[in-house]
Scaffold this motif. Structure first.
Motif, short mmCIF file in Angstrom:
data_model
loop_
_atom_site.label_atom_id
_atom_site.label_comp_id
_atom_site.label_asym_id
_atom_site.label_seq_id
_atom_site.Cartn_x
_atom_site.Cartn_y
_atom_site.Cartn_z
N LYS A 1 0.85 -1.17 0.00
CA LYS A 1 0.00 0.00 0.00
C LYS A 1 0.89 1.23 0.00
O LYS A 1 2.02 1.18 0.48
CB LYS A 1 -0.94 -0.02 1.20
CG LYS A 1 -0.28 0.27 2.51
CD LYS A 1 -1.33 0.46 3.59
CE LYS A 1 -0.65 0.82 4.89
NZ LYS A 1 -1.47 0.62 6.05
N PRO A 2 0.41 2.31 -0.58
CA PRO A 2 1.25 3.50 -0.63
C PRO A 2 1.44 4.09 0.76
O PRO A 2 0.56 3.99 1.61
CB PRO A 2 0.45 4.45 -1.52
CG PRO A 2 -0.93 3.94 -1.51
CD PRO A 2 -0.89 2.49 -1.22
N GLU A 3 2.62 4.63 1.00
CA GLU A 3 2.81 5.37 2.25
C GLU A 3 3.18 6.79 1.86
O GLU A 3 2.33 7.66 1.80
CB GLU A 3 3.90 4.69 3.09
CG GLU A 3 3.89 5.19 4.53
CD GLU A 3 4.68 4.30 5.46
OE1 GLU A 3 4.12 3.29 5.93
OE2 GLU A 3 5.85 4.61 5.74
N LEU A 4 4.45 7.02 1.51
CA LEU A 4 4.83 8.34 1.04
C LEU A 4 4.43 8.48 -0.43
O LEU A 4 4.07 9.56 -0.90
CB LEU A 4 6.34 8.51 1.21
CG LEU A 4 6.89 9.85 0.84
CD1 LEU A 4 6.26 10.94 1.69
CD2 LEU A 4 8.40 9.86 1.03
N ALA A 5 4.51 7.35 -1.17
CA ALA A 5 4.11 7.38 -2.57
C ALA A 5 2.60 7.23 -2.63
O ALA A 5 2.05 6.40 -1.93
CB ALA A 5 4.78 6.24 -3.31
N GLU A 6 1.93 8.05 -3.45
CA GLU A 6 0.49 7.85 -3.56
C GLU A 6 0.19 6.91 -4.71
O GLU A 6 -0.91 6.40 -4.84
CB GLU A 6 -0.26 9.18 -3.70
CG GLU A 6 0.21 10.02 -4.87
CD GLU A 6 -0.54 11.35 -4.94
OE1 GLU A 6 -1.27 11.65 -3.98
OE2 GLU A 6 -0.37 12.06 -5.93
N ASP A 7 1.22 6.68 -5.54
CA ASP A 7 1.00 5.83 -6.69
C ASP A 7 2.31 5.14 -7.07
O ASP A 7 3.38 5.74 -6.97
CB ASP A 7 0.51 6.70 -7.86
CG ASP A 7 0.27 5.86 -9.09
OD1 ASP A 7 -0.48 4.89 -8.99
OD2 ASP A 7 0.87 6.19 -10.15
N MET A 8 2.22 3.87 -7.43
CA MET A 8 3.42 3.13 -7.82
C MET A 8 3.15 2.43 -9.14
O MET A 8 2.15 1.72 -9.27
CB MET A 8 3.75 2.12 -6.74
CG MET A 8 4.73 1.04 -7.16
SD MET A 8 5.27 0.00 -5.79
CE MET A 8 3.90 -1.10 -5.58
N LYS A 9 4.00 2.68 -10.15
CA LYS A 9 3.84 1.99 -11.43
C LYS A 9 5.07 1.14 -11.66
O LYS A 9 6.19 1.65 -11.74
CB LYS A 9 3.71 3.02 -12.57
CG LYS A 9 2.33 3.57 -12.71
CD LYS A 9 2.06 4.06 -14.13
CE LYS A 9 0.64 4.61 -14.23
NZ LYS A 9 0.43 5.79 -13.34
N ILE A 10 4.85 -0.18 -11.74
CA ILE A 10 5.99 -1.06 -11.95
C ILE A 10 6.11 -1.38 -13.43
O ILE A 10 5.19 -1.96 -14.02
CB ILE A 10 5.84 -2.35 -11.13
CG1 ILE A 10 5.66 -1.98 -9.66
CG2 ILE A 10 7.06 -3.25 -11.31
CD1 ILE A 10 5.47 -3.15 -8.74
N GLY A 11 7.20 -0.94 -14.02
CA GLY A 11 7.44 -1.23 -15.43
C GLY A 11 8.31 -2.46 -15.57
O GLY A 11 8.51 -3.20 -14.60
N ASP A 12 8.85 -2.65 -16.75
CA ASP A 12 9.64 -3.85 -17.00
C ASP A 12 10.96 -3.77 -16.25
O ASP A 12 11.34 -4.71 -15.55
CB ASP A 12 9.89 -3.98 -18.51
CG ASP A 12 10.47 -5.34 -18.84
OD1 ASP A 12 10.05 -6.32 -18.18
OD2 ASP A 12 11.36 -5.42 -19.71
#
Lengths: 539, 337
Positions: free
Chosen positions: A91-102
């Motif tokens: 779950k996000p803490e400091l990051a509000e969004d996480m995008k995992i790329g290759d």
């Protein structure tokens, strides 16, 4: 001074002290006690920076609660109703969004996040902190490396509120490793101001001072005595923590910790002897939560590089001689998970820890000893770490008794805590009891530490096996490309070898035990096995 | 007198120098690798080496020693790895805690032991003599941690009279402003009677534990030395001259019996100060004894060296003070000097 004057001034003094002395149980004090949670434990932190040199485990607890990270874990409920971190859900803490790329992950930071002093948290703080973790050396750098986070170039500031983490290689541990205790986000400007030429990362400053934006801040720290935490009233990265003030007192005597709990003076304690936990549970006055260590096993290790334990038959004989159930009943009072005596037809699971198929069977053990050519047995030493003597000592005595039945005469060697690691590192102890548990709850992570031929300090048996290494590496590679079938095959492969070759005998899965007052709620189990204060509340 | 004092000081300086060398050597000979301990649970050989270099432990021993002495000369006792603080700060914070506890315990013990010893000697062979013998024997034969736990069990856990064994103050109070480091005195200076009573209450059980333990040597020494004095000629003369028993015992006999008692007190005090580790552990007392033991367990050299040094200096000062006290009590000592 005349006698009369003296009497006058004395009575004036008495009157003034009477005025300034309120009743001991003043309402204001009672109020502050109700908003304060008192934790008692055996030891306290020596450094409140997780990146510090030699920060001890209690120090991790401070770092966990006073700093924030980019991401964290969701909670899940166990069947027994207790809360447990969900290793698969982030779950996000400091990051509000996480995008995992290759080959990279991009984190968008919250715009309202602030450090304790009110400065906004920006991308440059994140980069500086992660750079610090991979550069300072020692434990933090090592932990980062476990997730293939090795170089400062991997952390890129995209804009003020965006950070990108580039992958060195595909590694399933990279994202989980960003949610452990180490990758904290620190107030880079504040620390730089207090850094010196000799100490560019400001380790001396953060050793004593929190420079973060976590849910709590250290109000006062008296080493060896207490740590007082105050809630961060401006906490934006999640719900406001429930308790205003947390006092963590160091009470070295286990008997007194129990007395404090039973009298209702202390709210939580988590390192009582198992016997006390069981008795407290039965008395029903307190709530007790026991949770198995994630990815952890207590084991009996054997040095396979030297006789007699280089002989597989001897190792199997020992595995058949260990009094598994007796240890669980008499030493741990039942507070341990069973990892022995699986039925003969049981399929190997893709999980760790899991039960092996050895049982206490002295006749079989004797026969194996005979086959190995040790009909008359041999003499050896059985070592343990005195820091955990409460469990280790009775455990070793039981093993000693049992081994005597098959002709192995053991002398028990008590190693002082300070010396234990050195002894492990030498890899010369023939027979010893030890425990290992990994923060990242993946079988291949455990095996890389404990069984891999790269021979880390926790491969205490000095075990070398090419097929074992191939399976461990195979599992890691398969996980990185999400090849479930190959992953399963490899995990089963290394577990099978570990049990067939049996260089270390799993004894039991230890439990983490927490005792608290009935009105205390919000306890959560975390992989680091320390307390998370955010949800703790006194009802 | 001056000559004798300076000669004595010379000897003490020599013994302090010896203490520095010996503690340094001893702590290095101890088994256990500081670097491995502090590199943490997941350290590799490299990580341990990194820590070793950072702590300066890779340097040759003589170089470490020279650096240690240089730092000492600057008043720098080094850094404690277990608490993460400069050793000197730890010791100044913890010494008053131990000293306050020991002093209160000792005063308590004196208040009971000396009258008991005097009575036992005056009424030798009576009921009170036997009682004093039993009390003293029981006190010294019970290990302190046992008495401590027993007292905590009864007075805190069962009866609830004593406050929680949580160290120097209950958590709802904050420590008074630091002046002497003695909470009883500091709280009076701050005119905070609340804290004074809270601190006094926390002191009762640990101080009583120490007092019970130290009763024996003081009572026995008082009794023995009183017996010797009571059978001497001048006491017989005083009695024969018709002086009141009170006058004979207190003014003449007791004062003459005090010298060995003072010596014993000095010994007991310095012994208690360093040796009340167990009481400190039981009552979570942030004292200097538990500090040194924790450091020793962690192979943390600097605090151990600092502790031994401070203790050595304290011993020396205490002995000096006792010597001076001799002169005050017994004029013959002054004359002889």
């Amino acid at each position: 001074m005349k006698r009369r004057d003296f009497l006058k001034s004395a009575s004036a003094l008495a009157a003034s002290t009477a005025l300034t002395a309120p009743a001991v149980f003043s309402p204001a004090k009672a109020q502050s006690r109700a908003e304060t949670l008192l934790i008692v434990s055996e030891g306290g932190p020596n450094n409140i920076d997780i990146h510090g040199v030699g920060t001890n485990v209690p120090g991790y607890e401070v770092a966990w609660n006073c700093y924030s990270r980019l991401i964290s874990h969701e909670m899940k409920k166990l069947p027994n109703g207790s809360e447990y971190y969900d290793k698969d859900k982030f779950k996000p803490e400091l990051a509000e969004d996480m995008k995992i790329g290759d080959m990279s992950a991009t984190f968008k930071l919250r715009k309202d996040a602030k450090f304790h002093d009110g400065t906004a948290i920006t991308a440059k703080d994140v980069k500086w902190s992660l750079d610090r973790a991979v550069t300072v050396g020692g434990f933090p750098t090592f932990q980062m490396r476990a997730g293939s986070l090795e170089k400062p170039e991997q952390f890129v500031v995209v804009d003020d509120h965006t950070v990108r983490v580039d992958f060195l290689r595909k590694d399933k541990m990279t994202i989980p490793d960003l949610a452990v205790v180490v990758p904290v986000v620190m107030h880079s400007e504040l620390i730089k101001k207090n850094a010196t030429e000799k100490d560019p990362w400001g380790l001396e400053y953060t050793k004593q001072n929190i420079a973060g934006g976590g849910p709590y801040n250290v109000e006062k720290w008296t080493p060896g005595t207490e740590v007082i935490f105050a809630r961060n009233e401006d906490y934006k990265l999640g719900p406001l923590p429930k308790t205003k003030r947390i006092v963590w007192r160091i009470v070295p005597s286990a008997g007194n910790r129990r007395a404090l709990l039973e009298r209702g003076d202390a709210d939580i304690s988590y390192d009582l002897p198992n016997k006390d936990f069981v008795e407290l549970k039965e008395s029903g006055k307190l709530s007790i939560v026991s949770t198995p260590f994630s990815n952890g096993v207590q084991y009996l290790g054997m040095n396979v590089s030297k006789p007699p334990f280089d002989n597989l038959k001897v190792r199997q004989a020992v595995a058949y001689a260990v009094p598994y159930q007796k240890i669980i009943d008499a030493v741990l009072y039942g507070l341990a998970g069973k990892v022995y005596g699986a039925p003969a037809n049981k399929q190997t699971e893709v999980a760790w820890p899991q039960a092996h198929k050895y049982n206490t069977d002295i006749a079989k053990a004797k026969k194996l000893m005979e086959e190995a050519g040790y009909k008359d047995g041999f003499e050896t030493t059985l070592s343990f770490d005195l820091n955990f003597a409460g469990v280790n000592e009775p455990c070793c005595v039981l093993i000693q008794e049992s081994l005597a039945l098959i002709g192995i005469k053991t002398t028990i060697n008590k190693v002082p805590g300070a010396n234990w690691r050195t002894e492990l590192n030498k890899k010369v102890m023939p027979l010893y009891v030890n425990v290992f548990s990994g923060w990242l709850d993946y079988p291949e992570y455990f095996f890389r530490w404990c069984y891999h031929g790269s021979n880390s300090i926790f491969n205490t048996m000095n075990y070398q096996s090419k097929p074992m290494d191939a399976f461990i590496d195979g599992a890691r590679d398969a996980a990185a490309i999400n090849d479930q079938a190959s992953y399963d095959k490899n995990v089963k492969g290394f577990v099978d070898i570990a049990f067939a070759d049996i260089p270390r005998i799993p004894l039991f899965q230890p439990y983490s035990n927490v005792a608290m007052q009935k009105n205390v709620t919000g306890y959560q189990y975390w992989f680091h096995r320390r307390l998370d204060y955010r949800n703790l509340a006194k009802g | 007198m001056l000559l004798r004092m300076s000669r004595r000081l010379g000897i003490t300086l020599f013994s302090i120098a010896a203490v520095i060398v010996i503690t340094f050597a001893l702590t290095r000979v101890l088994p256990g690798d500081t670097a491995a301990y502090f590199a943490g649970p997941a350290a590799t050989e490299d990580a341990i080496q990194e820590v070793r270099v950072k702590l300066g432990l890779d340097r040759p021993k003589y170089e470490q020693f020279i650096r240690y002495v240089q730092d000492l000369a600057r008043g720098d006792f080094g850094q404690s790895l277990t608490t993460g603080q400069p050793v000197i700060r730890d010791i100044t914070a913890r010494l008053p805690a131990s000293a306050e506890l020991t002093l209160v315990g000792l005063i308590l013990s004196i208040l009971i032991a000396i009258p008991l010893g005097v009575l036992a000697a005056v009424k030798e062979g009576s009921m009170i003599d036997h009682v004093s013998r039993v009390i003293a024997t029981a006190g010294v034969s019970l290990p302190v941690f046992f008495t401590g736990l027993l007292l905590a069990y009864f007075f805190y856990f069962i009866l609830g009279w004593a406050p929680a064994p949580l160290g120097r103050l209950d958590i709802i109070y904050s420590a008074p402003r630091h002046v002497t480091g003695f909470y009883l005195i500091d709280s009076l200076i701050a005119r905070d009677m609340d804290v004074f009573w809270a601190a006094a209450k926390q002191l009762i059980l640990p101080a009583a534990t120490l007092a019970i333990f130290s009763l024996a040597p003081i009572t026995r020494m008082t009794r023995a030395s009183m017996l010797a004095v009571l059978s001497s000629d001048f006491v017989r003369t005083a009695k024969a001259s018709g002086l009141s028993t009170r006058k004979v015992i207190i003014t003449y006999a007791f004062r003459n019996a005090l010298l060995p008692v003072i010596t014993t007190l000095g010994m007991v005090f310095s012994f208690l100060l360093g040796a009340n580790v167990l009481v400190e552990k039981v009552f979570a007392w942030p004292g200097i004894g538990s500090y040194a033991v924790e450091a020793l367990i962690a192979s943390d050299f600097a605090p151990v060296q600092g502790f031994v040094l401070v203790m050595a200096v304290l011993y020396v000062l205490l002995n000096l003070m006792i010597d001076l006290l001799y002169g005050v009590i017994d004029p013959r000592v002054r004359m002889a000097a």
